[in-house]
Scaffold this active site. Sequence first.
Site, PDB file in Angstrom:
ATOM      1  N   GLY A 119       0.814  -1.206   0.000  1.00  8.91           N
ATOM      2  CA  GLY A 119       0.000   0.000   0.000  1.00  8.91           C
ATOM      3  C   GLY A 119       0.847   1.255   0.000  1.00  8.91           C
ATOM      4  O   GLY A 119       0.331   2.373  -0.005  1.00  8.91           O
ATOM      5  N   THR A 120       2.156   1.071  -0.025  1.00  6.71           N
ATOM      6  CA  THR A 120       3.068   2.197   0.149  1.00  6.71           C
ATOM      7  C   THR A 120       3.352   2.942  -1.149  1.00  6.71           C
ATOM      8  O   THR A 120       3.814   4.071  -1.124  1.00  6.71           O
ATOM      9  CB  THR A 120       4.427   1.678   0.644  1.00  6.71           C
ATOM     10  OG1 THR A 120       4.861   0.666  -0.277  1.00  6.71           O
ATOM     11  CG2 THR A 120       4.310   1.064   2.017  1.00  6.71           C
ATOM     12  N   GLY A 155      12.724  -1.525   2.314  1.00  5.75           N
ATOM     13  CA  GLY A 155      12.290  -2.078   1.035  1.00  5.75           C
ATOM     14  C   GLY A 155      12.876  -1.309  -0.133  1.00  5.75           C
ATOM     15  O   GLY A 155      13.578  -1.877  -0.987  1.00  5.75           O
ATOM     16  N   ILE A 200      14.173  11.326  -2.071  1.00 11.98           N
ATOM     17  CA  ILE A 200      12.755  10.961  -2.097  1.00 11.98           C
ATOM     18  C   ILE A 200      12.409  10.546  -3.523  1.00 11.98           C
ATOM     19  O   ILE A 200      12.511  11.345  -4.458  1.00 11.98           O
ATOM     20  CB  ILE A 200      11.889  12.141  -1.614  1.00 11.98           C
ATOM     21  CG1 ILE A 200      12.222  12.485  -0.161  1.00 11.98           C
ATOM     22  CG2 ILE A 200      10.400  11.819  -1.776  1.00 11.98           C
ATOM     23  CD1 ILE A 200      12.038  11.374   0.857  1.00 11.98           C
ATOM     24  N   GLY A 239       9.107   4.625   5.658  1.00  8.51           N
ATOM     25  CA  GLY A 239       7.907   3.931   6.136  1.00  8.51           C
ATOM     26  C   GLY A 239       7.662   4.110   7.612  1.00  8.51           C
ATOM     27  O   GLY A 239       6.520   4.056   8.067  1.00  8.51           O
ATOM     28  N   GLU A 240       8.709   4.288   8.379  1.00 11.64           N
ATOM     29  CA  GLU A 240       8.525   4.276   9.823  1.00 11.64           C
ATOM     30  C   GLU A 240       8.853   5.580  10.534  1.00 11.64           C
ATOM     31  O   GLU A 240       8.322   5.864  11.600  1.00 11.64           O
ATOM     32  CB  GLU A 240       9.329   3.108  10.418  1.00 11.64           C
ATOM     33  CG  GLU A 240       8.647   1.795  10.070  1.00 11.64           C
ATOM     34  CD  GLU A 240       9.542   0.579  10.157  1.00 11.64           C
ATOM     35  OE1 GLU A 240       9.392  -0.170  11.119  1.00 11.64           O
ATOM     36  OE2 GLU A 240      10.382   0.378   9.266  1.00 11.64           O
TER      37      GLU A 240
END
Lengths: 327, 698
Positions: B459-460, B501, B583, B658-659
Amino acid sequence: MRAFRYHRPADVADAVAVLGAEPQAAYLGGGTNLVDLMKLGVQRPDLLVDVTGLPLDSVEELPDGGLRVGATVRNSDLAAHPVVRRDYPVLARALLAAASGQLRNMATTGGNLLQRTRCVYFQDTGKACNKRAPGSGCAALHGQNRDLAVLDWSEQCVATHPSDLAVALAALDTVVEVHETDGTRDIPITALYRSPGAHPERETTLARGALITAIRLPPLPAARRSTYLKVRDRASFAFAVGSVAAVLDLDGGVVRDVRLAYGAVAHRPWRAYRAEAELRGRMFSPELAGRAADVELAEARPLRHNGFKVPLTRAITVRVLSELASS
Amino acid sequence: MSTGAVGRAYPRLEGREKVTGTARYAVEYPVDGVTYGWAVPSAVVRGRITRVDTAEALASPGVLAVLHHGNAPRLAPGPQPEVWLLQEPAVHYRGQFVAVVVATSLEAAREGARLVRIDYDTGPHSTVLAADHPGLYRPDKVNPNYPTDTAEGDFDAGYAAAPVRVDATYRTPAYHNNPMEPHATTAHWRDGRLLVHDSTQGASLVRATLAELFEVPPESVRVIAEHVGGGFGSKGYAKASVVLAALAARHVDRPVRLALTRQQLFGPVGYRTPIIQRVRLAADADGRLTAICHDAISQTSTIREFAEQTAVYTRSMYAAPHRRTTHRLVRLDVPTPFWMRAPGECPGAYALESAMDELATAVGIDPVELRIRNDAQVDPDQGRPFTSRNLVACLRDGAQRFGWADRDPTPRARRDGRWLIGTGVAGSSYPARARPSSATATARPDGSFLVRINATDIGTGARTAMWQVAADALGVPPERVEIRIGDSDLPTAAVAGGSMGTASWSWAVIRAGQALREKLRDLPGDEPSGEVTVEVSTDDEVGGQPTLPRYAYGAQFVEVRVDADTGEVRLNRMLGVFAAGRIVNPTTARSQLVGGMTMGLSMALHEEGLLDERYGDWVNHDLATYHITVCPDVESIEAYWLDEQDDELNPAGVKGIGEIGIVGAAAAVANAVHHATGVRIRELPIRVDKLVGLSALA
Ligand SMILES: Cc1cc2nc3c(=O)[nH]c(=O)nc-3n(C[C@H](O)[C@H](O)[C@H](O)COP(=O)(O)OP(=O)(O)OC[C@H]3O[C@@H](n4cnc5c(N)ncnc54)[C@H](O)[C@@H]3O)c2cc1C
Ligand code: SF4
C-alpha cells in the site's frame, strides 16, 4: 452464522402476527446492530422480519404542535428534517453526534432505540455475561468497565444503553407507539427501558413481538432552546463516554422549565429529574447547575475504571446549561 | 544519464484498480471449487486440550472437515512456534488457533466453528506486565540483534553529580497493527505443489517458511502477494492464516480461503508489547546532557522470545559522557509480540523525547534549542561519524514553518474560550538499512523493458517507486518499462519492512538495469533479435558494505487544544520535517510520512489494547472499541523533507520513509498537552479520564 429465513411483511398486522408465531424471529431495521450481533453469534434469530418496507417512514406534524416520527425513518433523514432542526435541535444534534454518515443512512428510529449495549463482554460469546446468557455472571463488574455504568447498576449487570437518540428523546418526554399482538400501546420513553436488576436480559417493558411503529414528540416550545453535548474518545465515530441532552426555559434569569437527560451513565437513558427539581424556580447560575448535577449524581457508584464519568457528567451539565442560558 | 523519473510525483500504477475495486487481494481470486476455512481460537489461556468433539460441527450443513491437533497434517517444527499450529494439545495463550473448520461457504464454516466442542485442562496463568514481575529476566539480545544493555562512562556518578535531573517513568499499552486487509490466504495444493495467494509483506520469506513446515522443496511453493492491504509489520513473517489455509487445503484436497476476523487480529498475529520505560536525564545548567539512562521492560510469550528494542533509540540520539540502556523481559501467557511500525524506535522515542521536554522545562530552555545543543555528529554508540545527520536542520526548518519562535514556554498560558492551547516538539530518527535482493531486467525486441523483483507493495507505492527507479537505471522513459513484483517466482528480495524495502530493492533494480545496458552495448549488431535478460544479486555488495551509523532524522511539531472542562484533546496542526535521503516519489512519500504521523497521534490519544487478566485477551478487539484517530481529530497534517544527499547509503541514495513518521509523534503530542494544560501525562493514551476537570485545577 446460523442460517435464517427472511420475511417482508405485507403490513404491520402481518409483521406482528409472524413475530408472535415464531419464537426465534426478530425484526430487522437497518440491520446495523442486529446483523453484527448475528455474525458474532450473540443473537441467533431463525427468521428476520424486515420492517423497512412498512409504511412507517414518514415524519408528520401533529395538530397539537407535536411531531410523529415513523419507526423506519432513517437517522440521517430525521436529523435533516426542517421541523426537527427548528423545534427540537437537541434531537438533530444527538442524531448527528452518533455513529457515522453511512450508519445513520441505514439506521432506523425503532432500531436505534432497541440497539443493544456495547459492553465488550456482551459481544463476545467466550465471556460471562448475564445479559447474553442469563446466570453466566457479569464479566464486566470486575473487568474492563471504563465505558460502563455509574448509576443504577446491579451486581448482575453494569452495562449502559448506547443510544444518543434515546437520551434526547428522554429529555423531550417522547412517547413510543407500539403494536403488540393484542393491540396498540403508548409508552413514555422513560418507561420503555428497565434497570438491570436481577434480570439484565430483560431490557425493555415491551411484550415479546412488540413492534415500534412510531415515536411521538409532544409539543414543547421551550425545546427550541435545547442542545445535546457528547463527549467521546475521539472526535467522531465513537460512542459517548458522557452526554447531556438539555432543554432550558428561563424567565428573567429564573428557571421556568428545564429537561435534562444523561447518556453513558446507566442501563437506560437517564432522565435527571432530581437535577431538574433543583434547578426549577431558581435564578440560574453555573454554580446552581453544578449543584443540580451533584444532587443527581450523589448516588453514583463508580466502578474500577469509570470514576471519571462523575466529574465529566457534572462538567458537561454546567457547560450545556450555561450555554443555553446565555444563548 | 538519468531520465529523471526518480523524484517525480507519479500516481500509483495500480491506483485505478484499487479505487475501482478491481485490484485483487488474497481471498478475492476466483478459484474453482474453492472452500472456506474458519479458524477456531482457544477459549483458555494456558492448558492442554483433552478432547475435541467434532461430531456436531461435521453434521452441520456444508461442513467438510474439522482439523485439529489430532488429525491435521504434520508440520516440521521450525524456528517460529507461533505458526506450528494444530500440532500439539498444548495451549500457550488465549486465542491460539486450535482448530480449523472447512466448509462450502463462509457462513457454514463460521457456524461449524461455533459447534466444535473442545475440553481443556487449564493451569494458572500470568498475562499482565508489571515492573516488579517476578519473572523479569535479561534477554541475550534485543530485536533484531542489538546488545541487550549498553553502558559508557559512569551513569550513577554522572547522574548524582548533575545540577539538573529528570527521572520519569512512561507507560504504553499494547498496540495492535490492524491493517485494513486482515491476514488472509487462498491456498491450493496441486500435484504436490502449493500455490498460495497471501496477504504478506514478504512472499519470499513466506515461501521459505512454508517449504520448511511442509517439508517440500522451495520450488514447489509459490506465494503471490500482488496487492496487500497494509501490514504495519504484522505480516513480516508467515503468520497463522497462510499456515492454516495450507494445512486445510492439504487435508480436504481442495482450495481453501481463510481470512482472520478483525477480532482474531488482536494477538495471534503479533502486536506491540506494553512497555514500562524509565528515563533518567542529567544536564548542566545550560542543558548540556551529562548522563542518560533508559531502562525498558516489556513482555514476550512463553513460546518464543521477542524483545522490543525500546531503548536502542536512546543509544544514538543525543550525546552525553555517561550513558546506560537496559532491556528486561517477562515471559507471559500471551501471544508473542511482534513488529509494529518502528518497533523499538517508536515507543523509545516517546519516552526519550518526552523526558527531553521535561528536561527543557527543568533547565528553563526552549525544547528545540535543548535538542540542538545536544546534537551529536559522531554516533555516541558506535563512535563513528554519522553518514549524514540533519536533525538540527529538521528542527530549524520545522520551527520556522510552524512558527515556533514566539512561543511562550509557560504551560497553560494560552487560552481560547474553553480551549487551552499548547505546542510541543520532538525529535525523530530511524536507521537506514538495506538487505540483499535480486532482480532481473529484460530488453524486448519492441524496445520495451521488463524488470522483475519480488518486492511487495503493501500500500506504500513501492511498485511505482521501483518502476521509476528501473526507468532511470535503464535510461529510458518509464512508459517503456514494465515492473513485476509480489510473486515468489520472481527473483528473491527483501521483505517490505524495517523501512528498507526501497533501499534494498532499488539496489538490485539499479544493478540489473546497469548490467543489461552493458550487455546490450556489448552485443554484436544494432538491434537484438530476441529478448535479452540479465539477473543480478546484491548479496555480495550489500553484505560487504561497511557498518556505519546511517540514520534518517526528523522533527515533529504539534499544536493541541484541550477542553478545560472535559479534557478532550484535539490537534489544531501537526507538522513534520524529515531528512531521509533521496525521495523517489513525493506523492507516495508524503502519504507514508503523514500516515506514520497519524499513527503516532493515534498512539498518543486513542489506541489501547485493554487486556482482561482473567481471560488473558484484549476485550476491545474490534475497531468500534479499539479507537484509531479519525479525520476530525486533527485539522491539518503537513509533512516536508529536506534535500539530502548521502553517498554512503545505497545506489539510489534513499533512507526509507515507512517508519520515521511515527517516531517522536506521540511525544510531540504529549509535550503539547503538557504545554497546554500544565499536566504531564506519562501513561498513554491521553484521554478525558486523565484530564477531566482541568478548570478545577486552575
Ligand atoms: C461502529 C458503530 C458505531 C456506532 N456509534 C453510535 C453512536 O455513537 N451513537 C449511537 O447512538 N449509536 C451508534 N451506533 C449504533 C447505531 O445507531 C445503531 O446500530 C442503529 O441505530 C440501529 O438501527 P437499525 O435500524 O440498524 O437497527 P437493527 O440493527 O435493524 O435493529 C436493532 C434492534 O432493534 C430491533 N428492531 C428494529 N426495528 C424495530 C422496530 N420497529 N420495532 C421493534 N424492534 C425493532 C431489532 O430486532 C434489533 O433487535 C453505532 C453503530 C456502529 C456499528
Ligand atoms: S455489564 Fe451486562 S452486558 Fe456487560 S457483561 Fe455484565 S451482564 Fe453482560
